[in-house]
Design a protein around this motif. Structure first.
Motif, PDB file in Angstrom:
ATOM      1  N   ASP A 172      45.707 -24.975   1.508  1.00  0.00           N
ATOM      2  CA  ASP A 172      44.382 -25.023   0.878  1.00  0.00           C
ATOM      3  C   ASP A 172      44.495 -25.120  -0.646  1.00  0.00           C
ATOM      4  N   THR A 176      39.236 -20.305  -0.885  1.00  0.00           N
ATOM      5  CA  THR A 176      39.902 -19.000  -0.876  1.00  0.00           C
ATOM      6  C   THR A 176      40.180 -18.579   0.561  1.00  0.00           C
ATOM      7  N   GLN A 177      41.049 -17.600   0.698  1.00  0.00           N
ATOM      8  CA  GLN A 177      41.356 -17.113   2.042  1.00  0.00           C
ATOM      9  C   GLN A 177      40.123 -16.479   2.679  1.00  0.00           C
ATOM     10  N   GLN A 204      47.530 -20.649   0.341  1.00  0.00           N
ATOM     11  CA  GLN A 204      46.744 -21.046  -0.821  1.00  0.00           C
ATOM     12  C   GLN A 204      47.696 -21.648  -1.840  1.00  0.00           C
TER      13      GLN A 204
END
Length: 430
Positions: A172, A176-177, A204
């Motif tokens: 990603d 965000t997570q 990320q």
């Protein structure tokens, strides 16, 4: 390649395989391939009692070889110099790979068939790089996560059927997570999946992908991932996303990972009058094996209907446009089919051949189809000829002469005309 003192012999085999005899022990190096300048392999070390060590190995990694040596000593209690034997084998394979040109003489085979298999047909050809591009808000992320969840759980939904389940890596660059986890939670509930079966690792990323080759290879080895989703391609390429060199290096690196890759891309803002293309260098499209363009067809407060058009394939014919509806219900996202009647109202997203297939609700001439679709009879005849060769339509009657036009109709798999069934949500372009 042989070492007399250590009694080691390295024998190259076909398709990136090497057989190594180490005294009374045997090692097999399979799937030898280069990942970001390093050679990786799947190693099986065996003895008379069976497998001693199995796993992925970076051939130049001293720490990984020492791990194998420790396991060898623990299991065999043998003082054989396995450390030097492994070092010789890895160096020999590396030298051979660096100097080896892969070649094969053509041999005709009447029984040969296309070798392409799909992780999910038609979106994810196995061990190949596919790109889906579209504007922001067109649902690319939701479709990509849905495909990943079906793959990791081995679940069939609508006509999307994974060939086998496998773990997934999600790289990603945009979110965000917390956002990722929430979206996955919503889709797990909407697709009615067992959350205990979901095996997705979230990464990320901030560095360009070409600088993450070793890290990705390590994650693939650790998780045994079979699918990587990249969100999204422009930041993954880096500052020079529209430069040829950066795009080529990134696409090569993704291909070298040896797993199925689904890369999300944007499309340029000024694209009027042209077929949409992924943003960046032309090599993004050229080096992908499979390219889809996703568009938002209609929106409501809790619905998003999308069209997914196939614009490039190096592995077969272009597939029909797929339509899906995402239903957003609080903490749930459902993936729904789009009915045949609804698709008829979305003709702007369909190719002419697809529009012909939808229009043939009864036997018709080319002139009748042309009048109904607002196209010239000559264009209709070209598409009907192609559809006839593909076995999708057949001539019911007529010689094709001036006063005796051919009448065309849909046919089933046996080449027999059948009247279309009442509209079903998944037929014929789901």
């Amino acid at each position: 390649m042989r070492h007399e003192y250590l009694d080691v012999e390295v024998v190259p085999l076909e398709h990136g395989r090497y057989s190594v005899q180490m005294g009374i022990y045997t090692a097999e190096f399979r799937e030898v391939r280069r990942v970001s300048q390093e050679l990786h392999a799947l190693l099986t070390l065996s003895g008379v009692t069976g497998t001693i060590w199995w796993g992925r190995l970076i051939l130049s990694s001293l720490s990984q070889r020492k791990e194998i040596v420790r396991e060898f000593r623990r299991r065999t209690r043998d003082n054989y110099d396995i450390e030097r034997a492994l070092e010789f084998a890895c160096q020999s394979i590396t030298d051979h790979s660096n100097n080896h040109i892969v070649y094969a003489d053509y041999r005709y085979d009447a029984s040969r068939r296309p070798s392409v298999q799909y992780l999910i047909d038609p979106f994810l050809p196995s061990r190949m790089l596919s790109v889906v591009a579209g504007d922001g808000g067109s649902g690319k992320g939701y479709l990509s996560l849905a495909l990943g969840l079906l793959v990791t759980t081995g679940t069939t939904h609508l006509t999307l059927s994974p060939r086998y389940p496998c773990p997934v890596l999600y790289v990603d660059y945009e979110s965000t997570q917390e956002d990722f986890d929430y979206r996955v939670d919503c889709l797990v509930r909407g697709l009615e999946l067992d959350p205990e079966q979901v095996r997705i690792r979230y990464l990320q990323a901030d560095l360009p992908l070409v600088q993450m080759g070793r890290a990705l290879a390590s994650q693939i080895q650790e998780t045994q991932a079979g699918l990587i989703i990249v969100d999204s391609l422009a930041p993954a390429i880096g500052n020079l996303a529209d430069g040829a060199d950066s795009a080529i290096a990134t696409m090569r690196m993704l291909r070298s990972l040896g797993v199925t890759v689904w890369a999300i891309a944007h499309i340029p803002k000024h694209n009027e009058g042209r077929t949409p293309q992924p943003y960046g260098s032309v090599f993004v499209k050229n080096l992908a094996r499979n390219v889809w363009i996703q568009s938002a067809v209609s929106r409501a407060d809790d619905y998003l209907t999308v069209a997914v058009q196939h614009t490039k394939s190096n592995i077969g014919v272009l597939q029909s446009t797929r339509f899906y509806t995402f239903e957003f219900g609080g903490d749930t996202v459902r993936l729904l089919p789009v009915s045949l009647d609804e698709r008829r109202q979305m003709s702007g997203y369909l190719s002419l051949s697809e529009r012909i297939l939808l229009a043939l609700t009864e036997p018709m001439t080319a002139k009748e189809l042309a009048d109904q679709l607002g196209e010239s009879p000559s264009r209709i005849l070209v598409q009907l000829s192609a559809l006839q060769k593909a076995g999708r339509v057949a001539v019911m009657r007529g010689s094709g002469k001036r006063n005796d036009p051919r009448v065309y109709a849909l046919v089933d798999d046996a080449g027999v005309y059948h009247a279309p069934d009442p509209p079903k949500p998944n037929d014929p372009f789901s």
